[in-house]
Design a protein around this motif. Sequence first.
Motif, PDB file in Angstrom:
ATOM      1  N   VAL A  61       5.080   5.886   2.113  1.00  0.00           N
ATOM      2  CA  VAL A  61       4.644   7.252   1.837  1.00  0.00           C
ATOM      3  C   VAL A  61       5.713   7.900   0.971  1.00  0.00           C
ATOM      4  O   VAL A  61       6.902   7.860   1.302  1.00  0.00           O
ATOM      5  CB  VAL A  61       4.445   8.069   3.128  1.00  0.00           C
ATOM      6  CG1 VAL A  61       4.116   9.532   2.794  1.00  0.00           C
ATOM      7  CG2 VAL A  61       3.361   7.453   4.000  1.00  0.00           C
ATOM      8  N   THR A 111       6.118   1.878   8.279  1.00  0.00           N
ATOM      9  CA  THR A 111       6.057   2.676   7.053  1.00  0.00           C
ATOM     10  C   THR A 111       7.442   3.113   6.599  1.00  0.00           C
ATOM     11  O   THR A 111       8.276   3.565   7.394  1.00  0.00           O
ATOM     12  CB  THR A 111       5.179   3.922   7.272  1.00  0.00           C
ATOM     13  OG1 THR A 111       3.851   3.502   7.562  1.00  0.00           O
ATOM     14  CG2 THR A 111       5.162   4.803   6.034  1.00  0.00           C
ATOM     15  N   ARG A 164       0.863  -1.194   0.000  1.00  0.00           N
ATOM     16  CA  ARG A 164       0.000   0.000   0.000  1.00  0.00           C
ATOM     17  C   ARG A 164       0.896   1.240   0.000  1.00  0.00           C
ATOM     18  O   ARG A 164       1.720   1.425   0.895  1.00  0.00           O
ATOM     19  CB  ARG A 164      -0.898  -0.012   1.237  1.00  0.00           C
ATOM     20  CG  ARG A 164      -1.894   1.139   1.307  1.00  0.00           C
ATOM     21  CD  ARG A 164      -3.018   0.973   0.307  1.00  0.00           C
ATOM     22  NE  ARG A 164      -4.000   2.043   0.423  1.00  0.00           N
ATOM     23  CZ  ARG A 164      -5.119   1.977   1.167  1.00  0.00           C
ATOM     24  NH1 ARG A 164      -5.367   0.884   1.871  1.00  0.00           N
ATOM     25  NH2 ARG A 164      -5.970   2.983   1.192  1.00  0.00           N
ATOM     26  N   VAL A 165       0.708   2.109  -0.997  1.00  0.00           N
ATOM     27  CA  VAL A 165       1.558   3.281  -1.184  1.00  0.00           C
ATOM     28  C   VAL A 165       0.695   4.537  -1.173  1.00  0.00           C
ATOM     29  O   VAL A 165      -0.289   4.626  -1.910  1.00  0.00           O
ATOM     30  CB  VAL A 165       2.348   3.203  -2.513  1.00  0.00           C
ATOM     31  CG1 VAL A 165       3.187   4.467  -2.725  1.00  0.00           C
ATOM     32  CG2 VAL A 165       3.226   1.960  -2.540  1.00  0.00           C
ATOM     33  N   LEU A 166       1.053   5.508  -0.357  1.00  0.00           N
ATOM     34  CA  LEU A 166       0.390   6.803  -0.323  1.00  0.00           C
ATOM     35  C   LEU A 166       1.283   7.802  -1.065  1.00  0.00           C
ATOM     36  O   LEU A 166       2.415   8.057  -0.659  1.00  0.00           O
ATOM     37  CB  LEU A 166       0.172   7.237   1.125  1.00  0.00           C
ATOM     38  CG  LEU A 166      -0.851   8.335   1.398  1.00  0.00           C
ATOM     39  CD1 LEU A 166      -2.216   7.991   0.816  1.00  0.00           C
ATOM     40  CD2 LEU A 166      -0.965   8.591   2.904  1.00  0.00           C
ATOM     41  N   ASP A 167       0.750   8.341  -2.146  1.00  0.00           N
ATOM     42  CA  ASP A 167       1.539   9.093  -3.134  1.00  0.00           C
ATOM     43  C   ASP A 167       1.233  10.590  -3.028  1.00  0.00           C
ATOM     44  O   ASP A 167       0.295  11.091  -3.623  1.00  0.00           O
ATOM     45  CB  ASP A 167       1.188   8.540  -4.523  1.00  0.00           C
ATOM     46  CG  ASP A 167       1.805   9.334  -5.665  1.00  0.00           C
ATOM     47  OD1 ASP A 167       2.742  10.098  -5.424  1.00  0.00           O
ATOM     48  OD2 ASP A 167       1.323   9.171  -6.807  1.00  0.00           O
ATOM     49  N   SER A 205      -0.449   2.476   5.680  1.00  0.00           N
ATOM     50  CA  SER A 205       0.350   2.399   4.453  1.00  0.00           C
ATOM     51  C   SER A 205       1.731   1.795   4.712  1.00  0.00           C
ATOM     52  O   SER A 205       2.336   2.016   5.760  1.00  0.00           O
ATOM     53  CB  SER A 205       0.527   3.798   3.847  1.00  0.00           C
ATOM     54  OG  SER A 205      -0.711   4.333   3.437  1.00  0.00           O
ATOM     55  N   ASP A 206       2.204   1.071   3.715  1.00  0.00           N
ATOM     56  CA  ASP A 206       3.572   0.552   3.768  1.00  0.00           C
ATOM     57  C   ASP A 206       4.581   1.623   3.372  1.00  0.00           C
ATOM     58  O   ASP A 206       5.718   1.616   3.858  1.00  0.00           O
ATOM     59  CB  ASP A 206       3.721  -0.633   2.814  1.00  0.00           C
ATOM     60  CG  ASP A 206       2.867  -1.806   3.205  1.00  0.00           C
ATOM     61  OD1 ASP A 206       3.212  -2.467   4.202  1.00  0.00           O
ATOM     62  OD2 ASP A 206       1.853  -2.061   2.536  1.00  0.00           O
ATOM     63  N   LEU A 230      -4.512   7.451   6.892  1.00  0.00           N
ATOM     64  CA  LEU A 230      -4.036   6.722   5.715  1.00  0.00           C
ATOM     65  C   LEU A 230      -2.582   6.281   5.897  1.00  0.00           C
ATOM     66  O   LEU A 230      -2.208   5.170   5.525  1.00  0.00           O
ATOM     67  CB  LEU A 230      -4.177   7.587   4.466  1.00  0.00           C
ATOM     68  CG  LEU A 230      -5.611   7.822   3.982  1.00  0.00           C
ATOM     69  CD1 LEU A 230      -5.645   8.964   2.966  1.00  0.00           C
ATOM     70  CD2 LEU A 230      -6.186   6.551   3.367  1.00  0.00           C
ATOM     71  N   ILE A 231      -1.775   7.157   6.470  1.00  0.00           N
ATOM     72  CA  ILE A 231      -0.368   6.808   6.715  1.00  0.00           C
ATOM     73  C   ILE A 231      -0.283   5.614   7.650  1.00  0.00           C
ATOM     74  O   ILE A 231       0.537   4.704   7.457  1.00  0.00           O
ATOM     75  CB  ILE A 231       0.386   8.023   7.288  1.00  0.00           C
ATOM     76  CG1 ILE A 231       0.544   9.107   6.212  1.00  0.00           C
ATOM     77  CG2 ILE A 231       1.748   7.614   7.839  1.00  0.00           C
ATOM     78  CD1 ILE A 231       1.004  10.450   6.749  1.00  0.00           C
ATOM     79  N   ASP A 259      -0.834  -1.062  -4.530  1.00  0.00           N
ATOM     80  CA  ASP A 259      -2.060  -0.266  -4.468  1.00  0.00           C
ATOM     81  C   ASP A 259      -1.631   1.160  -4.142  1.00  0.00           C
ATOM     82  O   ASP A 259      -1.310   1.475  -2.991  1.00  0.00           O
ATOM     83  CB  ASP A 259      -2.986  -0.824  -3.386  1.00  0.00           C
ATOM     84  CG  ASP A 259      -4.256   0.009  -3.227  1.00  0.00           C
ATOM     85  OD1 ASP A 259      -4.530   0.882  -4.073  1.00  0.00           O
ATOM     86  OD2 ASP A 259      -4.972  -0.214  -2.225  1.00  0.00           O
TER      87      ASP A 259
END
Length: 791
Positions: A476, A502, A386-389, A473-474, A469-470, A409
């Motif tokens: 950021v 993270t 899981r990536v927060l972009d 997430s794996d 969300l962070i 994702d």
Amino acid sequence: MSWLRRLRVVDLSTGIAGAYASKLLCDAGADVVKVEPPDGDPLRRWSATRGDLGPEEDGALFQFLAGGKRSVVGEPGDPEVEALFADADLVIETFAPRAIDAFDLPGRHPGLVLLSISPFGRGGPYEQRPATEFTLQAEAGSVGTRGLPGQEPFQAGGRVTEWLGGTFSAVAALAAVQRARRTGHGEHVDFSLLEVTNLTASNFMDLFFGLAGRPELGGSAQSVETPSIEPTRDGYVGFCTNSAQQFSDFLLLIEQPELREDAALAQVPGRLARFDWWTDLVKAFTRTRSTAEIVEQASLLRIPVAPVNDGEAVLEHEQLVARGAFRKDPTGRFVAPRPPYEIDFEKAPPPQPAPKLGEHTGRIEARPVARPTPTGEPGLPLDGLRVLDFTAWWAGPSSAQMLASLGADVVHVEAIQRLDGMRMTGGAFLGQQERWWEYSFFYLAANTNKRGLTLNLQDPRGLGIARQLIAGSDVVIENYTPRVMDGFGLTWDAIHALNPQTIYLRMPAFGLSGPWRDHTGFAQTMEQMTGMAWLTGHADDQPRIQRGPCDPLSGMHAAFSLLVALEERERRGEGVHVECTMVEGALNAAAEASIEFSAYGGRLAREGNRSPAAAPQGLYPCEGHDAAMTPRWLALSVANDEQWRALVALLGEPAWARDPALADHAGRRAAHDRIDAELRPWFAAREREATVEALVAAGVPAGPVFDPRDTHRHPQLVARGYYEEIDHPIVGPQHTPTVPFRYTSVDRWLRRPAPTVGEHNRELLTELGLSDAEIDALAEAKVIGTHPEGL
């Protein structure tokens, strides 16, 4: 820096692409064994400014690329090399396509990853064509984007395609290796230099023309940016005005504030329409001031700016000196860039020496590889990640996009108050399309396979959701100036506290330290600062930017560093901080200029379409050529004596071509003007496509300058399925570029189009546990939304 210490790489490659891919792996701790023929890798004897060095001296560029590796003499089929294959996680090869197939490495060594790098990739009608970097740039649509209207277009200098190839292929290979170690499923990574050139250096002009409805092609597609590189009192300075605010501020800088009322001038076509008047106006300002003075003034206005450096001046830039970006080679003969990333603020150790030819023959220890027995389908390498972009423009989004293509994702975050800046290139459709911001060809190409979320981080509710969300997430990722995320309180300590697992990947333009820490920088800035632009353009013209490659180059260095960080997270059991700077990635791709200067005092400079590696090389107009209306340029590149003899035979053995002085490369380089004077009338009387076919049939690298607006029709790209059609909810079905490699386990790369503004808001917030009423309230407060404010 021993993060990849479990990996063994067998490198059979020659050339920069394979060497740089294995260097990236070696610098991260992998055991890289270089297998060479008895006379060694040709790069051992290479110097761009001194010519062939002979067998007694290893060239400085080779030493940079081979530092820390081991060398054995052999070839596939030899017992020692076969034993290396049995112990390897990854084999890299650049033989003629399919030559390696005779050894059936994937069949004999299940779980092995094989990386094959070739000019055109495997399969398709061009598979066996001779090619050089230059002819690939022509075929891929790169050369056709770059040049003053009505004049001869020009290549991106510095062999940038090969460096890009090395960076992209290292990502593709390492991801496949990591999957193989988990699942036992090996992979054949089929990498195409043609495709990486199109992806990084054609400005997605084909997609732009698709969005425009495929109007009839006419005239030339080439242009230059303005303002860009401009002459100063003591050199050159480089600007970049990607945003409307930056251009408005530029007008203040050059003391023309009244021109901010000129709406046409604010657009690139408007400036090109008045090119001479506009450039004279800019130069009237820049020529009366020093480079340092302009850099200081522009920086205060937050205009992306840099001095335009060559291979010497770049060594003295204050930011690069402050950060220790260059290091002495172990021999003490030259300096070269360090690796472009740090994990948990750990500085790279001193570079290791390059091996002597065959230094480790018979001395490589056995190292059996333990892999699970493969079962079921292999899946994509990053499935479940899981990536927060939090990235914008192209460099950051391209990095996150690669992770998405490989299975992650990825959630792309922007705000209706501040869209991803790259959406503004959709302004070309302003007045034609109601939701023109969804028509950005760059955004559409660089954000496929992601989900999209809008979130106003300046609102406490938005920032709170970001923190939630962070926590799930794996990874950021962000690529703003350092002050932005720090200003939101999203520091490394804060993120690590929210989720100790993270990985925080930061992609600042110039780094998290040093006097340029908070300067704004784009791809153009990096090309200007690192020396890439110094190598691009005609010899009788000013330096010119390459127009884009530094963005995806930065993105792939960041993606590579993230894959390395995943290894370190597995070892430690917790997340890590990664800093991967844009400028230092570009420095590595521009390394040859600084290496040549510091090793030999040689100065590389722009040569138009010529090259130290081939002669003759250039563009030649063919029958029916009109530079402005119907360009018919043919790219020719003679890389060795055998190809020269084949060309001479095709010419009909004219007396001038049989001059013994032209029999070797050095003689042809020295007589390039004379050769061109003979070749130009010969080509001018011939039809281009037939002449290209005759040349390649004779083994001579040649190709047309392919129109970048129509590359989805290129026969090789069609045959390999490089473009995939995907249906977007606003712009409809479009031919969209994918990745420049094929996995045997993947039939199709594009799973979803780039997201529209806030397209997945409700889906993502529902996953966080918010109710419909709560989501509606956030939309009412404009914390989230699907329509940008003010547009």
